[in-house]
Write a protein that holds these residues in place. Structure first.
Motif, PDB file in Angstrom:
ATOM      1  N   ARG A  79      48.085  29.376  43.313  1.00 19.67           N
ATOM      2  CA  ARG A  79      48.122  29.873  44.701  1.00 19.67           C
ATOM      3  C   ARG A  79      48.665  28.809  45.672  1.00 19.67           C
ATOM      4  O   ARG A  79      48.522  28.947  46.879  1.00 19.67           O
ATOM      5  CB  ARG A  79      46.710  30.289  45.142  1.00 19.67           C
ATOM      6  CG  ARG A  79      46.126  31.453  44.361  1.00 19.67           C
ATOM      7  CD  ARG A  79      46.855  32.766  44.584  1.00 19.67           C
ATOM      8  NE  ARG A  79      46.227  33.851  43.820  1.00 19.67           N
ATOM      9  CZ  ARG A  79      46.608  34.214  42.599  1.00 19.67           C
ATOM     10  NH1 ARG A  79      47.621  33.614  42.004  1.00 19.67           N
ATOM     11  NH2 ARG A  79      45.981  35.201  41.980  1.00 19.67           N
ATOM     12  N   ASN A 107      45.869  32.367  51.480  1.00 25.16           N
ATOM     13  CA  ASN A 107      45.067  32.919  50.390  1.00 25.16           C
ATOM     14  C   ASN A 107      43.730  32.194  50.283  1.00 25.16           C
ATOM     15  O   ASN A 107      43.527  31.135  50.885  1.00 25.16           O
ATOM     16  CB  ASN A 107      45.840  32.884  49.068  1.00 25.16           C
ATOM     17  CG  ASN A 107      46.205  31.464  48.656  1.00 25.16           C
ATOM     18  OD1 ASN A 107      45.316  30.621  48.490  1.00 25.16           O
ATOM     19  ND2 ASN A 107      47.501  31.178  48.503  1.00 25.16           N
ATOM     20  N   TYR A 121      40.492  36.611  39.238  1.00 21.58           N
ATOM     21  CA  TYR A 121      40.247  36.427  40.673  1.00 21.58           C
ATOM     22  C   TYR A 121      40.630  37.635  41.528  1.00 21.58           C
ATOM     23  O   TYR A 121      40.450  37.610  42.748  1.00 21.58           O
ATOM     24  CB  TYR A 121      40.961  35.161  41.179  1.00 21.58           C
ATOM     25  CG  TYR A 121      40.247  33.890  40.765  1.00 21.58           C
ATOM     26  CD1 TYR A 121      39.155  33.422  41.488  1.00 21.58           C
ATOM     27  CD2 TYR A 121      40.633  33.187  39.627  1.00 21.58           C
ATOM     28  CE1 TYR A 121      38.479  32.282  41.098  1.00 21.58           C
ATOM     29  CE2 TYR A 121      39.963  32.039  39.227  1.00 21.58           C
ATOM     30  CZ  TYR A 121      38.882  31.591  39.966  1.00 21.58           C
ATOM     31  OH  TYR A 121      38.209  30.466  39.582  1.00 21.58           O
ATOM     32  N   ARG A 122      41.182  38.697  40.874  1.00 17.01           N
ATOM     33  CA  ARG A 122      41.705  39.834  41.647  1.00 17.01           C
ATOM     34  C   ARG A 122      40.656  40.434  42.578  1.00 17.01           C
ATOM     35  O   ARG A 122      40.891  40.601  43.781  1.00 17.01           O
ATOM     36  CB  ARG A 122      42.253  40.918  40.694  1.00 17.01           C
ATOM     37  CG  ARG A 122      42.879  42.113  41.439  1.00 17.01           C
ATOM     38  CD  ARG A 122      43.612  43.044  40.488  1.00 17.01           C
ATOM     39  NE  ARG A 122      44.783  42.384  39.897  1.00 17.01           N
ATOM     40  CZ  ARG A 122      44.937  42.138  38.603  1.00 17.01           C
ATOM     41  NH1 ARG A 122      43.996  42.491  37.748  1.00 17.01           N
ATOM     42  NH2 ARG A 122      46.023  41.537  38.159  1.00 17.01           N
ATOM     43  N   GLU A 150      39.692  38.173  45.426  1.00 14.82           N
ATOM     44  CA  GLU A 150      40.787  37.995  46.403  1.00 14.82           C
ATOM     45  C   GLU A 150      41.004  39.228  47.270  1.00 14.82           C
ATOM     46  O   GLU A 150      41.519  39.122  48.379  1.00 14.82           O
ATOM     47  CB  GLU A 150      42.084  37.635  45.663  1.00 14.82           C
ATOM     48  CG  GLU A 150      42.047  36.225  45.080  1.00 14.82           C
ATOM     49  CD  GLU A 150      43.329  35.840  44.341  1.00 14.82           C
ATOM     50  OE1 GLU A 150      43.811  36.653  43.518  1.00 14.82           O
ATOM     51  OE2 GLU A 150      43.837  34.736  44.590  1.00 14.82           O
ATOM     52  N   ASP A 186      48.319  32.346  33.264  1.00 16.51           N
ATOM     53  CA  ASP A 186      48.472  32.766  34.669  1.00 16.51           C
ATOM     54  C   ASP A 186      47.977  34.199  34.856  1.00 16.51           C
ATOM     55  O   ASP A 186      47.319  34.517  35.854  1.00 16.51           O
ATOM     56  CB  ASP A 186      49.940  32.657  35.108  1.00 16.51           C
ATOM     57  CG  ASP A 186      50.378  31.198  35.241  1.00 16.51           C
ATOM     58  OD1 ASP A 186      49.539  30.291  35.048  1.00 16.51           O
ATOM     59  OD2 ASP A 186      51.567  30.961  35.543  1.00 16.51           O
ATOM     60  N   ASN A 187      48.284  35.039  33.891  1.00 14.59           N
ATOM     61  CA  ASN A 187      47.815  36.432  33.969  1.00 14.59           C
ATOM     62  C   ASN A 187      46.286  36.518  33.956  1.00 14.59           C
ATOM     63  O   ASN A 187      45.696  37.319  34.686  1.00 14.59           O
ATOM     64  CB  ASN A 187      48.378  37.263  32.810  1.00 14.59           C
ATOM     65  CG  ASN A 187      49.784  37.763  33.110  1.00 14.59           C
ATOM     66  OD1 ASN A 187      50.207  37.776  34.275  1.00 14.59           O
ATOM     67  ND2 ASN A 187      50.501  38.167  32.069  1.00 14.59           N
ATOM     68  N   TRP A 197      43.626  28.175  39.256  1.00 14.42           N
ATOM     69  CA  TRP A 197      43.754  29.173  40.334  1.00 14.42           C
ATOM     70  C   TRP A 197      44.399  28.536  41.569  1.00 14.42           C
ATOM     71  O   TRP A 197      45.327  29.113  42.159  1.00 14.42           O
ATOM     72  CB  TRP A 197      42.367  29.743  40.661  1.00 14.42           C
ATOM     73  CG  TRP A 197      42.314  30.777  41.730  1.00 14.42           C
ATOM     74  CD1 TRP A 197      43.099  31.902  41.836  1.00 14.42           C
ATOM     75  CD2 TRP A 197      41.410  30.815  42.849  1.00 14.42           C
ATOM     76  NE1 TRP A 197      42.736  32.631  42.943  1.00 14.42           N
ATOM     77  CE2 TRP A 197      41.703  31.987  43.587  1.00 14.42           C
ATOM     78  CE3 TRP A 197      40.385  29.985  43.288  1.00 14.42           C
ATOM     79  CZ2 TRP A 197      41.005  32.342  44.741  1.00 14.42           C
ATOM     80  CZ3 TRP A 197      39.688  30.342  44.425  1.00 14.42           C
ATOM     81  CH2 TRP A 197      39.993  31.500  45.143  1.00 14.42           C
ATOM     82  N   ASN A 219      45.035  35.555  37.408  1.00 13.42           N
ATOM     83  CA  ASN A 219      45.246  36.658  38.357  1.00 13.42           C
ATOM     84  C   ASN A 219      44.204  37.756  38.158  1.00 13.42           C
ATOM     85  O   ASN A 219      43.658  38.302  39.117  1.00 13.42           O
ATOM     86  CB  ASN A 219      46.652  37.243  38.180  1.00 13.42           C
ATOM     87  CG  ASN A 219      47.723  36.330  38.753  1.00 13.42           C
ATOM     88  OD1 ASN A 219      47.471  35.594  39.709  1.00 13.42           O
ATOM     89  ND2 ASN A 219      48.905  36.349  38.163  1.00 13.42           N
ATOM     90  N   ASP A 220      43.952  38.049  36.900  1.00 17.60           N
ATOM     91  CA  ASP A 220      43.018  39.100  36.528  1.00 17.60           C
ATOM     92  C   ASP A 220      41.581  38.748  36.965  1.00 17.60           C
ATOM     93  O   ASP A 220      40.877  39.551  37.597  1.00 17.60           O
ATOM     94  CB  ASP A 220      43.102  39.276  35.007  1.00 17.60           C
ATOM     95  CG  ASP A 220      42.355  40.501  34.537  1.00 17.60           C
ATOM     96  OD1 ASP A 220      42.303  41.491  35.298  1.00 17.60           O
ATOM     97  OD2 ASP A 220      41.808  40.468  33.417  1.00 17.60           O
TER      98      ASP A 220
END
Lengths: 249, 249
Positions: free
Chosen positions: A93, B217, B197-198, B201, B190-191, A89, B194-195
């Motif tokens: 980022r 971020n 931690y969405r 975040e 990576d997806n 992560w 993103n999924d």
């Protein structure tokens, strides 16, 4: 005494299990309870590997020295110290991290063990039995291969879970005062040690063990038979090499 | 849902406490619950230091970076990985041991954290609040001096306990699937990251944090503000030096 205290005080390790699956809802509740435990900075620095597949349990068994619980229990949970997810992560980022060291490894170990103990208590509150497989930190390299662990992931706790097929009594403990220190550590005199271990050394269980092992005393059974210097040093070397491979040392 | 599950799912860290003592009976029950947790080979490789004295808590506070909980909570419990007691027993019984290595240290850490988590759950089941002080592994050398720790003893977990003076909501967690791996570890794309931690975040809390910290971020806040590479490496070095001093490395 409240029901949670009753659960905590009734703990015993269960090594034999009925041939009966754990329902998905129950397992889900156990895993959810595991994730509600405290974690360092709420970073959740652990992962939980769930084994139910009989074939994989057969491959797992020798890494736990063929303890029967591993093949008999319907569910095995292996809790790993995991900085891989968090580091991925950070990389994604563009956050410059410094998590590849022993301090950060220690946070992840703590997170993983807290999660494991929550799972144990959740399972026991539902009438299930559990047992920690202390062997999880012994064969870390083959375990890493079997579980396909990436860098920054280290197995630290493993529990078997299932419906008990045995009803052992609770295990003896040292007197409470033996492990409690008021305000600061009070080191033990020889008399203190004799006092603390007296009950354990004089128990029926110990007498049987001394006879079976043909040894002079219980401390020798622990240090020279069960957990020998040779074994400990071998598995310590394996563990340290693995921590280096996993980028924590 | 049974009462123990309710206790586990209701966990939140309590950092502010009422000025009210914990009764001796309650504390005794909490400590007893701690000792009922599983331990490696029933060796009980931990000790618990109990701090109630205001003067000692004042000395302890700076080692925990002056977190208010340390001086405000009526009771602080510090759980140490402890092979000192067991090794003294072996020496007194002429048992040749090999417990001074990282494998054995790992057993003791696990024993200590299991005991700590039992204490947390016991306390919470009685309506008390707790908070882990993750800082316990940072200043290990001065902590060792304050607590007069002998060789083979290392502080690994610390909890504050008292009657809550705040009622925070439960903290967010990653989706359950983020930390669970079926049969073996499934590494994250990576997806996936993103999924996973969405939600975290995009939370209100994160938006406030980004504004306060003036950073891009949340990952950067963790890696570059809260837990910096410089700090982590400093405290890792201190910890490793201490583990060498304590004869585990």
């Amino acid at each position: 005494m409240n029901p949670t205290m009753q659960t905590l005080l009734a703990h015993r390790s269960i090594r034999r299990y009925q041939d009966k699956e754990i329902g998905e809802d129950m397992l889900n509740d156990i895993l959810t309870a595991a994730t509600r435990g405290a974690t360092t900075g709420n970073m959740q620095l652990y992962s939980i590997i769930v084994n139910k597949d009989k074939n994989i349990k057969q491959q797992l068994a020798p890494l736990h020295f063929n303890q029967q619980a591993v093949t008999e229990a319907p569910v095995i949970l292996t809790f790993c110290a995991d900085f891989n997810r968090f580091i991925k992560w950070c990389q994604l980022r563009n956050a410059q991290h410094g998590f590849n060291n022993m301090q950060c490894y220690t946070w992840a170990v703590t997170d993983a063990v807290i999660a494991a103990q929550n799972a144990v208590i959740a399972a026991e509150s539902m009438g299930l039995g559990t047992c920690y497989m202390g062997t999880v930190t012994y064969n870390v390299k083959p375990l890493c291969q079997l579980y396909k662990l990436p860098k920054h992931v280290v197995p630290v706790a493993c529990i078997t879970i299932g419906y008990p097929a045995e009803t052992p009594g609770i295990t003896d403990r040292l007197p409470l005062k033996a492990v409690i220190h008021e305000e600061h550590y009070h080191n033990y005199s020889d008399n203190d040690i004799n006092d603390i271990y007296r009950e354990k050394e004089n128990s029926e269980l110990t007498k049987q063990l001394l006879e079976t092992n043909n040894m002079d005393n219980l401390a020798q059974i622990f240090a020279e038979r069960r957990y020998t210097k040779q074994d400990n040093e071998h598995f310590a070397k394996e563990l340290v090499e693995f921590l280096v491979e996993q980028d924590f040392m």
